[in-house]
Design a protein around this motif. Structure first.
Motif: not given
Lengths: 337, 337
Positions: A70, A74-75, B81, B83-84, B296
């Motif tokens: 995490l 993507l971030t 974020a 999407l993650d 999240k």
DNA sequence: TGGCCTCACGAAAACGTTTTCATTGGCAAG
DNA sequence: CTTGCCAATGAAAACGTTTTCGTGAGGCCA
């Protein structure tokens, strides 16, 4: 869902004929072909990708393997931008994109490679991950078409940002601004970092400048806190540097912070340079002088090479392609001397 | 690739038996089942998702529909974020994730909906896109399981960040710090913006504060330049505000910039608040007071709801779930009065 | 007219599963 | 010793394609 069988029934032909007509085979009469295509459109027909994949062993689906952790996949601005570009290019060529991860299926954990096989992916692009784990090596050594980003494996295609040239350009620029006491707060150890560090030294060497050990600090990428601490240590040196390189733009903010907290100013008291050229770097005060990486080009080339590998496997074109960035002059480096 | 047929041959049973043994059906003898499972593992068997999908009409693949435009999908911190988080949750439940786009297949452009059908996606999550286009509406009105983020459709599940409460919290906080002249540079017009603006007004109204028209400025999300210009206009007002709300954290940097260029300081001369709570907000000087959105949670809930919709379609649980954020107190709002 | 070639098209197998239904064998109950 | 029943297994169809190979019709040339 309307299938070829439905079209065949309506047109009073066989499904084989429908298939060929729709896929543009030449051994179908012009008249019939057009009729079938018209009916297909009218009935709202769409192929079934699963059935097609089952027969052809081609899915037109590409995997992307990113860090599983995490907050670092993507971030991550740099990689998100690359992925974005990769996606755009792949889609324009008719490929879809699926994330590759360690998945569970049938009560068993699948490795990356197994996952790719399971989904029948035509190829995979790998980026921003620990390239030394067995899982990744299994994938890289498999027969699957693979393109890596910012990491090189023998015999596999790699698209890598030219960190050697990038760092050299930065050093040359900073030297041309009159700096000779130059420090480097670098990121975690990996091949990119090693390239930058060695290029940093070589470029300075060519300018007749040597770097004391105290000018080299180890921080981490995207870690403002740690970089701030490193900066503080540098500021406390008796013979402190006039210019400091940071791991990347994001962590550079930490360096700015340290300077400000010390009651000093960028660039008047000390100069700072970043790396990446993400939008944020241009939002700082003063704007950060940094090396912009061509994420769009990297993503695009990765997609193009991967697709080439898939569609014309014989022609192993390149093995390693360097994508050069560009120095973006901000206001964070003072002209001195 | 080793298939069930191979296992069947090796174990001298039928493929039907293999299938049932591997999928845990109860009508296979314990001994046989274990033998088959052992052989399957030994031979490195993995199911073929295409074949399975063809039979079962289930792909265990989820679509995500993001803005197609470059530079506003994956490179958007807030949505990246989300999407993650969505990805992490979906993967832990055995689902893969594929991007949904307008793709080309068989010389015909597919709509989003058609694309989903083509790939046999089990469901789709939609975010950060123009929800009013016919293409999107077609998808939303289809029979496919759909969850939307930050936008509500009748009869469909939506996960939305509670902008009303978020904005109210910000306003209450700013008022508690003694501010009464409060301006709002807001983002482009959409449902999120409308929620925030109306909540902004209502909250201020409850504090007995009215907002002159000149205190409302229209900028755009993630647009530092425009926000900077708006800020400059606000600074030039004869009765300028003591506190300014910005579209989001990213564009807040533009506001900081304007203040600095005017020879003023944040928060001494003027206070600024942001929205989102992305990491960058905590890297600014002074740290930005902002409303952190629980990306999240949003991503996770979206995945959970989508999967629930797929696996137990009857129980239409919620229609709209609000995810509340949290005020992050930085140093960008001065206590006055 | 006969032979041959080309052109259009169809039959059928195959891809790897799942699932229904039938078929066994064994065993308990009568 | 039947009868019936359950548990375990298998045969086969089906999902929607692609592709090989065959076949018939028609045209051309000798």
């Amino acid at each position: 869902m309307v299938s070829m069988k439905d079209i065949a029934a309506r047109c009073k032909v066989s499904v084989a004929t429908v298939s060929k007509a729709l896929n543009g085979y030449s051994d179908i009469g012009k008249k019939k072909r057009e009729e079938i295509q018209a009916v297909a459109k009218e009935m709202g027909y769409f192929p079934n990708s699963s059935a097609r994949a089952l027969k052809t062993n081609r899915t037109y689906d590409l995997g992307i393997l990113f860090s599983d952790n995490l907050h670092s996949g993507l971030t991550h601005d740099y990689f998100a931008a690359i992925l974005d570009s990769f996606k755009v290019t792949a889609e324009s060529r008719g490929y879809d994109i699926t994330f590759t991860s360690m998945n569970m299926v049938a009560n068993r954990r699948m490795s990356y490679y197994e996952h790719c096989r399971y989904r029948g992916l035509d190829g995979v692009v790998i980026a921003n991950i620990d390239f030394t784990t067995p899982e990744v090596l299994e994938l890289v050594r498999s027969s699957l078409p693979v393109v890596t980003i910012d990491f090189t494996f023998d015999g596999r295609i790699a698209i890598v940002s030219d960190n050697v040239k990038g760092m050299k350009d930065l050093v040359d620029y900073v030297c041309s601004m009159g700096h000779r006491r130059i420090a480097y707060i670098h990121g975690d150890d990996n091949s990119v970092t090693r390239d930058r560090i060695s290029s940093f030294h070589r470029a300075l060497y060519n300018h007749g400048i040597s770097v004391p050990d105290s000018y080299l600090k180890k921080s981490r990428y995207r870690d403002g806190e740690t970089t701030m601490l490193c900066m503080q240590e540098l500021l406390e040196l008796k013979d402190r540097p006039t210019c400091v390189f940071t791991p990347d733009d994001f962590s550079a903010v930490g360096a700015y912070h340290a300077v400000q907290e010390a009651g000093l100013k960028v660039p008047d008291d000390i100069s700072i340079v970043g790396y990446d050229g993400i939008p944020m770097s241009q939002a700082l005060f003063p704007k950060l002088t940094t090396l912009w990486q061509d994420t769009k080009q990297i993503g695009q080339r990765a997609a193009e090479e991967l697709i080439a590998l898939i569609e014309t496997p014989k022609t192993t074109l390149i093995e390693k392609e360097l994508i050069v960035g560009k120095l973006m002059e901000g206001g964070s480096v003072l002209k001195i001397g």
